[in-house]
Design a protein around this motif. Sequence first.
Motif, PDB file in Angstrom:
ATOM      1  N   UNK A 114       0.825  -1.209   0.000  1.00  0.00           N
ATOM      2  CA  UNK A 114       0.000   0.000   0.000  1.00  0.00           C
ATOM      3  C   UNK A 114       0.855   1.253   0.000  1.00  0.00           C
ATOM      4  N   UNK A 115       1.870   1.285   0.870  1.00  0.00           N
ATOM      5  CA  UNK A 115       2.740   2.451   0.928  1.00  0.00           C
ATOM      6  C   UNK A 115       3.482   2.644  -0.385  1.00  0.00           C
ATOM      7  N   UNK A 116       3.975   1.556  -0.978  1.00  0.00           N
ATOM      8  CA  UNK A 116       4.718   1.664  -2.232  1.00  0.00           C
ATOM      9  C   UNK A 116       3.827   2.171  -3.361  1.00  0.00           C
ATOM     10  N   UNK A 117       2.605   1.667  -3.445  1.00  0.00           N
ATOM     11  CA  UNK A 117       1.693   2.113  -4.495  1.00  0.00           C
ATOM     12  C   UNK A 117       1.395   3.598  -4.347  1.00  0.00           C
ATOM     13  N   UNK A 118       1.069   4.035  -3.124  1.00  0.00           N
ATOM     14  CA  UNK A 118       0.773   5.450  -2.903  1.00  0.00           C
ATOM     15  C   UNK A 118       1.982   6.317  -3.226  1.00  0.00           C
ATOM     16  N   UNK A 119       3.171   5.877  -2.817  1.00  0.00           N
ATOM     17  CA  UNK A 119       4.385   6.657  -3.088  1.00  0.00           C
ATOM     18  C   UNK A 119       4.653   6.771  -4.580  1.00  0.00           C
ATOM     19  N   UNK A 120       4.475   5.677  -5.300  1.00  0.00           N
ATOM     20  CA  UNK A 120       4.726   5.711  -6.741  1.00  0.00           C
ATOM     21  C   UNK A 120       3.696   6.578  -7.463  1.00  0.00           C
ATOM     22  N   UNK A 121       2.440   6.523  -7.040  1.00  0.00           N
ATOM     23  CA  UNK A 121       1.404   7.337  -7.664  1.00  0.00           C
ATOM     24  C   UNK A 121       1.670   8.823  -7.450  1.00  0.00           C
ATOM     25  N   UNK A 122       2.151   9.162  -6.260  1.00  0.00           N
ATOM     26  CA  UNK A 122       2.356  10.575  -5.925  1.00  0.00           C
ATOM     27  C   UNK A 122       3.662  11.110  -6.492  1.00  0.00           C
ATOM     28  N   UNK A 123       4.727  10.341  -6.365  1.00  0.00           N
ATOM     29  CA  UNK A 123       6.067  10.881  -6.590  1.00  0.00           C
ATOM     30  C   UNK A 123       6.641  10.630  -7.972  1.00  0.00           C
ATOM     31  N   UNK A 124       6.284   9.527  -8.611  1.00  0.00           N
ATOM     32  CA  UNK A 124       7.029   9.155  -9.813  1.00  0.00           C
ATOM     33  C   UNK A 124       6.445   9.714 -11.103  1.00  0.00           C
ATOM     34  N   UNK A 125       5.135   9.772 -11.195  1.00  0.00           N
ATOM     35  CA  UNK A 125       4.524  10.142 -12.466  1.00  0.00           C
ATOM     36  C   UNK A 125       4.637   9.060 -13.514  1.00  0.00           C
ATOM     37  N   UNK A 234     -13.479  14.238  -3.317  1.00  0.00           N
ATOM     38  CA  UNK A 234     -12.350  14.906  -3.965  1.00  0.00           C
ATOM     39  C   UNK A 234     -12.023  14.279  -5.326  1.00  0.00           C
ATOM     40  N   UNK A 235     -12.857  13.343  -5.759  1.00  0.00           N
ATOM     41  CA  UNK A 235     -12.743  12.719  -7.092  1.00  0.00           C
ATOM     42  C   UNK A 235     -11.364  12.110  -7.327  1.00  0.00           C
ATOM     43  N   UNK A 236     -10.904  11.367  -6.318  1.00  0.00           N
ATOM     44  CA  UNK A 236      -9.639  10.649  -6.407  1.00  0.00           C
ATOM     45  C   UNK A 236      -9.940   9.166  -6.610  1.00  0.00           C
ATOM     46  N   UNK A 237      -9.812   8.656  -7.850  1.00  0.00           N
ATOM     47  CA  UNK A 237     -10.140   7.247  -8.080  1.00  0.00           C
ATOM     48  C   UNK A 237      -9.254   6.281  -7.302  1.00  0.00           C
ATOM     49  N   UNK A 238      -8.072   6.739  -6.876  1.00  0.00           N
ATOM     50  CA  UNK A 238      -7.162   5.899  -6.101  1.00  0.00           C
ATOM     51  C   UNK A 238      -7.303   6.172  -4.602  1.00  0.00           C
ATOM     52  N   UNK A 243      -6.179   6.516   1.431  1.00  0.00           N
ATOM     53  CA  UNK A 243      -6.875   6.461   2.715  1.00  0.00           C
ATOM     54  C   UNK A 243      -6.137   5.574   3.707  1.00  0.00           C
ATOM     55  N   UNK A 244      -5.689   4.419   3.256  1.00  0.00           N
ATOM     56  CA  UNK A 244      -4.999   3.499   4.168  1.00  0.00           C
ATOM     57  C   UNK A 244      -3.663   4.074   4.611  1.00  0.00           C
ATOM     58  N   UNK A 245      -2.928   4.720   3.707  1.00  0.00           N
ATOM     59  CA  UNK A 245      -1.658   5.341   4.078  1.00  0.00           C
ATOM     60  C   UNK A 245      -1.895   6.433   5.125  1.00  0.00           C
ATOM     61  N   UNK A 246      -2.929   7.232   4.928  1.00  0.00           N
ATOM     62  CA  UNK A 246      -3.212   8.319   5.870  1.00  0.00           C
ATOM     63  C   UNK A 246      -3.639   7.787   7.236  1.00  0.00           C
ATOM     64  N   UNK A 247      -4.369   6.674   7.247  1.00  0.00           N
ATOM     65  CA  UNK A 247      -4.903   6.146   8.503  1.00  0.00           C
ATOM     66  C   UNK A 247      -3.922   5.249   9.246  1.00  0.00           C
ATOM     67  N   UNK A 248      -2.947   4.683   8.552  1.00  0.00           N
ATOM     68  CA  UNK A 248      -2.061   3.695   9.173  1.00  0.00           C
ATOM     69  C   UNK A 248      -1.321   4.198  10.411  1.00  0.00           C
ATOM     70  N   UNK A 249      -0.891   5.477  10.465  1.00  0.00           N
ATOM     71  CA  UNK A 249      -0.229   5.934  11.703  1.00  0.00           C
ATOM     72  C   UNK A 249      -1.140   5.883  12.934  1.00  0.00           C
ATOM     73  N   UNK A 250      -2.438   5.706  12.749  1.00  0.00           N
ATOM     74  CA  UNK A 250      -3.332   5.559  13.895  1.00  0.00           C
ATOM     75  C   UNK A 250      -3.161   4.215  14.596  1.00  0.00           C
ATOM     76  N   UNK A 251      -2.640   3.208  13.881  1.00  0.00           N
ATOM     77  CA  UNK A 251      -2.566   1.853  14.450  1.00  0.00           C
ATOM     78  C   UNK A 251      -1.739   1.810  15.729  1.00  0.00           C
TER      79      UNK A 251
END
Length: 273
Positions: A114-125, A234-238, A243-251
Amino acid sequence: MSAALNQFCAWDPRYWQILTLGALLTYGLGVLGFDQPIDCVAATIAAGLATQIAFTWWLGLSRFDPLSPLITSLSLCILLRASGPQWMALAAVVAMASKFLIRVDGKHVFNPSNLAIAAMLIASGEAWISPAQWGSQAWGGFLFACLAGLVLSRARRADIALAFLGAFASLVFLRATYLGDPWAIPVKQLQSGALLLFAFFMISDPKATPDRRSTRIVFAVTVAVLAFTLQFGFYKPDGLMYALVLASPLVPLLDRWHPVVPAERFQWSRPTV
């Protein structure tokens, strides 16, 4: 006969996850025509295993564990797409490195894939998710496979998967009712292989979820609300991945707020980092 059956059922639960994910990837490539080149699959798996080997040596661990990188790499191959094998390999490196480097109280904070997918979507293009690759006709088969994988894995995390799906589906149907849409629309929106894999293999990762059942339910509902807000507000298909990346620090906070004794914390049958 019974002894053989008991030994078969006593397999490390992660073997069942690998078998399920491998079958889903094979079916996707062979039948659904996933746009995932074989060289990207090979690069992802090789990079995941190589990163695990490197950290095993660097940290002086007693043994090399191939199961975790195989689960993570297969998940990446199913969900993530990239412009070249080097980007898929980078995703695998980020995923496996995060498991060793981002830890609190002996648990890794983020689900690695999950973290890798979110990072690649945001950072790599250079990476994306293909939500249209599944097709509604294959949804039933994916549901059966995911349910079977969860049951056979004996990871005791059906509660968080079902709580997330229930909360997310409820929000989708409430939105359709508010807008006056026919229920065929939310049904179609929920018929996603990516949604099933997220629920049964990502948010339900026993090493990155709260230890206590009550806090797992709280966590699942929180992720569902965040995912719904990101996707439809916010019309974010991903939105699921973010959501999981943002919520994970709550664990770690939930674990400290409502702790369990160490003996009740989840462990794979073969201890691993």
